[in-house]
Design an enzyme around this catalytic site. Structure first.
Site, mmCIF file in Angstrom:
data_model
loop_
_atom_site.group_PDB
_atom_site.id
_atom_site.type_symbol
_atom_site.label_atom_id
_atom_site.label_comp_id
_atom_site.label_asym_id
_atom_site.label_seq_id
_atom_site.Cartn_x
_atom_site.Cartn_y
_atom_site.Cartn_z
ATOM 1 N N GLU A 78 -4.118 -5.695 -6.121
ATOM 2 C CA GLU A 78 -3.276 -6.902 -6.099
ATOM 3 C C GLU A 78 -3.043 -7.430 -7.516
ATOM 4 O O GLU A 78 -3.101 -8.632 -7.768
ATOM 5 C CB GLU A 78 -3.946 -7.998 -5.249
ATOM 6 C CG GLU A 78 -4.308 -7.545 -3.842
ATOM 7 C CD GLU A 78 -4.935 -8.634 -2.970
ATOM 8 O OE1 GLU A 78 -4.839 -9.825 -3.323
ATOM 9 O OE2 GLU A 78 -5.517 -8.292 -1.938
ATOM 10 N N GLU B 90 -12.901 -9.432 1.189
ATOM 11 C CA GLU B 90 -13.594 -10.628 0.684
ATOM 12 C C GLU B 90 -14.804 -11.085 1.500
ATOM 13 O O GLU B 90 -14.881 -12.244 1.905
ATOM 14 C CB GLU B 90 -12.582 -11.776 0.572
ATOM 15 C CG GLU B 90 -11.375 -11.413 -0.274
ATOM 16 C CD GLU B 90 -10.302 -12.508 -0.311
ATOM 17 O OE1 GLU B 90 -10.320 -13.394 0.550
ATOM 18 O OE2 GLU B 90 -9.441 -12.443 -1.203
#
Ligand code: GLA
Length: 369
Positions: free
Chosen positions: A281, A176
């Site tokens: 995920e 991220e």
């Protein structure tokens, strides 16, 4: 029951279990066998609680061939402050939960994704300060680069020392770092080292990780920032122009109201740019982020449609060789244990019964060869 009846019963029972393919019904209906038909691993995140609960452990072992630690290999869990202060350099330790999950993976022949090294979140701030003391100044760029290198070297070193290297096929080196508009997210890694901190993270990971582990850049909202991700990943090259990144991890925290067409374009653009791709995920919430819906029959059917449509396109691309992917990892399997439980995003309900989406995946997609 007489001995003869018992034998007859046992025979009928085993005939019912064994289908014409010779596989047991359970085997032929699991997620992992469905994914294995396309040379993909089926993954889930795990916590210590999941593997110590007998029922959850069984669902996990029946359905998944790969695991990612939900929390206990994140920086805040493995960076040891006292030992760092004591020795004057970054120290890495795995806690008991992490060690028990590693051992569980080894005993049960499960592959592992490592998650995660360099991230703005769940990372202790003391690592960025002189003498590991937050009341002092931030360290210099050179000092922080040295600490980053030590952190990455020691993490791969410890995995190896403990004898678990062979379990790992992928590692999220950076998580991220890029925003939707393509700018780098503000964080202490960037403050101390500069914008090239991600380049260095991959440079050190390439230096210390064995060849057998693919190195991933992992991010969310990937369908909204695909071009930014590609532009960014293309800057991560060595002096010969080779990518330092093996693949891009797509977190795939999705909702039933999201556009799948946009999502498929993400696969195609990343593949065209030459990257391996992994779904890391996956969970598909009911509704949208600001409008979670109830798990009614209708909404659960829509969730089944969404999961099936998504995975069908993944399988198709993998089979024709236009998507280079090793695994699809779900972020858990039981709704109550999900970090987004209010959206009921996973494949098993609160009582651990398979949901409509699970049945549809294994029944409708399970037979595609
Ligand atoms: C991000 C991280 C995961 C996890 C989820 C929430 O997606 O990559 O490790 O923290 O948020 O569970």
């Amino acid at each position: 029951m007489s001995k003869r009846t018992t034998v007859l019963f046992a025979l009928l029972f085993s005939l019912a279990l064994v289908g014409c393919s010779g596989k047991t019904v359970e085997e032929s209906k699991s997620l992992k066998s469905t994914f294995a038909n396309h040379n993909l691993k089926a993954g889930t995140c795990v916590s210590g609680a999941m593997i110590s609960d007998e029922e959850q452990r069984q669902v996990l072992l029946d359905n998944f061939s790969s695991i990612t630690m939900e929390n206990v290999m994140k920086p805040e869990a493995i960076l040891d402050k006292n030992k760092s202060i004591e020795t004057g350099e970054i120290a890495v330790e795995f806690n008991d939960e992490a060690l028990s999950i590693l051992e569980f993976a080894k005993e049960n022949n499960l592959s592992m994704r490592g998650h995660t090294l360099v991230w703005y979140s769940q990372t202790p701030s003391w690592i960025f300060y002189e003498d590991f003391d937050e009341s002092k100044n931030l360290v210099t760029r050179d000092e922080m680069l040295e600490r980053m290198e030590t952190f990455i070297r020691k993490t791969f070193g410890l995995i190896d020392e403990l004898g678990y290297t062979d379990l790992f096929y992928a590692y999220d080196v950076v998580n991220e770092a890029v925003m939707e508009d393509g700018r780098m997210r503000d964080c202490l890694w960037k403050d101390t080292i500069g914008d090239d901190y991600v380049w260095y993270a991959f440079y050190y990971a390439n230096k210390y990780a064995p060849e057998s582990i693919d190195l991933y850049y992992n991010d969310y909202n990937e369908q909204l920032k695909t071009s930014a991700l590609i532009r960014f990943a293309e800057t991560l090259v060595d002096e010969n122009g080779n990518y330092l990144v093996d693949g891009i991890g797509l977190q795939a925290h999705l909702y039933t109201q999201d556009s799948l067409i946009t999502y498929f374009k993400t696969f195609d653009k990343l593949s065209a740019a030459g990257f391996k791709v992994e779904i890391t995920e996956l969970d598909v919430g009911l509704g949208s982020w600001n409008n979670p819906l109830e798990p009614t029959e209708e909404n659960l059917k829509k969730q089944g449609d969404f999961y099936c449509a998504l995975l069908k396109e993944v399988f198709k691309r993998v089979d024709e060789g236009t998507l280079n992917m090793d695994a699809v990892t779900f972020w858990g399997f039981m709704d109550t244990a999900s970090w987004r439980s209010e959206y009921h995003p996973l494949l098993f309900d609160d009582t651990l019964s398979p949901k409509i989406a699970y049945d549809r995946i294994v029944n409708e997609l399970g037979n595609i060869e």
